[in-house]
Design an enzyme around this catalytic site. Structure first.
Site, short mmCIF file in Angstrom:
data_model
loop_
_atom_site.label_atom_id
_atom_site.label_comp_id
_atom_site.label_asym_id
_atom_site.label_seq_id
_atom_site.Cartn_x
_atom_site.Cartn_y
_atom_site.Cartn_z
N HIS A 142 0.84 -1.20 0.00
CA HIS A 142 0.00 0.00 0.00
C HIS A 142 0.87 1.25 0.00
O HIS A 142 2.08 1.20 0.26
CB HIS A 142 -0.97 0.02 1.19
N CYS B 163 6.18 6.06 4.36
CA CYS B 163 4.98 5.32 3.93
C CYS B 163 4.26 6.02 2.78
O CYS B 163 3.31 5.46 2.22
CB CYS B 163 4.02 5.13 5.10
N HIS C 256 4.86 0.30 -0.61
CA HIS C 256 5.71 -0.61 0.17
C HIS C 256 4.82 -1.75 0.65
O HIS C 256 3.59 -1.68 0.55
CB HIS C 256 6.34 0.11 1.36
N HIS D 220 3.82 -5.26 3.39
CA HIS D 220 3.82 -5.78 4.76
C HIS D 220 3.46 -7.26 4.74
O HIS D 220 2.69 -7.73 3.89
CB HIS D 220 2.79 -5.07 5.63
N ASP E 272 -4.59 -10.90 -0.25
CA ASP E 272 -3.25 -11.47 -0.29
C ASP E 272 -2.56 -11.18 -1.63
O ASP E 272 -3.14 -11.39 -2.70
CB ASP E 272 -3.32 -12.98 -0.06
N HIS E 273 -1.32 -10.67 -1.52
CA HIS E 273 -0.51 -10.33 -2.69
C HIS E 273 -1.22 -9.35 -3.62
O HIS E 273 -1.19 -9.48 -4.85
CB HIS E 273 -0.08 -11.59 -3.45
N GLU F 130 0.59 -4.81 11.61
CA GLU F 130 1.23 -4.32 10.39
C GLU F 130 2.72 -4.64 10.39
O GLU F 130 3.28 -5.09 9.39
CB GLU F 130 1.02 -2.81 10.30
#
Length: 274
Positions: free
Chosen positions: A150, A169, A175, A177, A215-216, A260
């Site tokens: 995100h 950020c 970037h 997580h 996811d991904h 996070e």
């Protein structure tokens, strides 16, 4: 009122399977706990007691005494197969919900200088039970992991303001997580299964509504819900809540905890006042 927590670890095996059900039904209700003749856990038991501070000693209760009481209750179970403990489970499947409740009722009469506030049993790093003495309010937590990227950037702020507030950020390329999600539901113990919710039902719900969707993925670019919403972890936790809560009416969704990073985590209880 002061709260104190003491932890003890013990090892035991169990298998949860109703002989009147098919293999598929047992697997849906009890998950991997229905497979084979038994499997083991290194259970973590956390007992939280509460009371007033004694003006003479400066303590509520001597934690060494609490430790000894926990050992009295736990030691007979350590290095055993729980299915063989007919006294504790009365011939019923030794689910972790039943285990937590049974240990609570054995421990409560022993505590004379303080009161048992809650008992948590961690069956594994992905599943835990919390009991507070009320069979209608047993808390079950399921933990999953997924990966997503995100960029924190609010459309109502200037580029300068975004850079100042969100720092790294706000990187234009985003970037990522390794998110950890804990979903806690609350409800009564089903006397038929010894569970609050079927493992298969909760796992399917989390997989479908959260993991499969996020996811991904790049939250800013791939998800409609973040087209105009800054995908902070606060907003992300709220979005996940709104996806899960309509499907959880009995038991109900109690809490979302989104981790996070190892330094930052976020908890959301809906819009209820705590």
């Amino acid at each position: 009122m002061m709260f104190l927590t003491r932890k003890i670890i013990f090892s035991a095996a169990h298998v949860c399977r109703n002989p009147d059900w098919s293999d598929d039904q047992n697997r849906y209700v009890y998950g991997h706990c229905a497979v084979g003749t038994g499997h083991g856990h290194d259970y973590i038991c956390e007992a939280t007691v509460k009371g007033s501070i004694n003006s003479s000693t400066g303590i509520v209760v001597n934690l060494v005494d609490v430790k000894q009481l926990l050992r009295t209750v736990i030691t007979p179970l350590d290095m055993t197969h729980l299915n063989d403990n007919g006294d504790l489970f009365q011939g019923q499947e030794p689910t972790t919900e039943r285990l937590t409740r049974a240990l609570w009722h054995r421990l409560v009469p022993m505590l004379t200088q303080c009161e048992l506030a809650r008992l948590n049993i961690y069956e594994s790093r992905t599943r835990s039970i919390e009991y507070i003495g009320d069979d209608t309010m047993i808390y079950v937590t399921r933990r999953v992991e997924f990966n997503a990227a995100h960029r924190l950037h609010s459309q109502v702020l200037s580029d300068e303001e975004n850079a100042r507030i969100f720092g790294k950020c706000n990187n234009p390329n985003g970037h990522g997580h390794n998110y950890e999600l804990e979903v806690t539901v609350c409800g009564p113990l089903d006397k038929r299964t010894g569970m609050v919710i079927d493992m298969g039902l909760l796992d399917e719900l989390i997989q479908r509504e959260v993991v499969d969707r996020y996811d991904h993925k790049n939250l800013n670019m791939d998800l409609e819900e973040f087209r105009e919403v800054n995908p902070t972890s606060e907003e992300f936790a709220r979005v996940i809540w709104n996806r899960l809560s309509p499907h959880l009416t009995q038991p109900t969704l109690y809490k979302i905890r989104l981790v996070e990073t190892s330094n930052n985590s976020f908890e959301y209880y809906g819009e209820q006042e705590l």
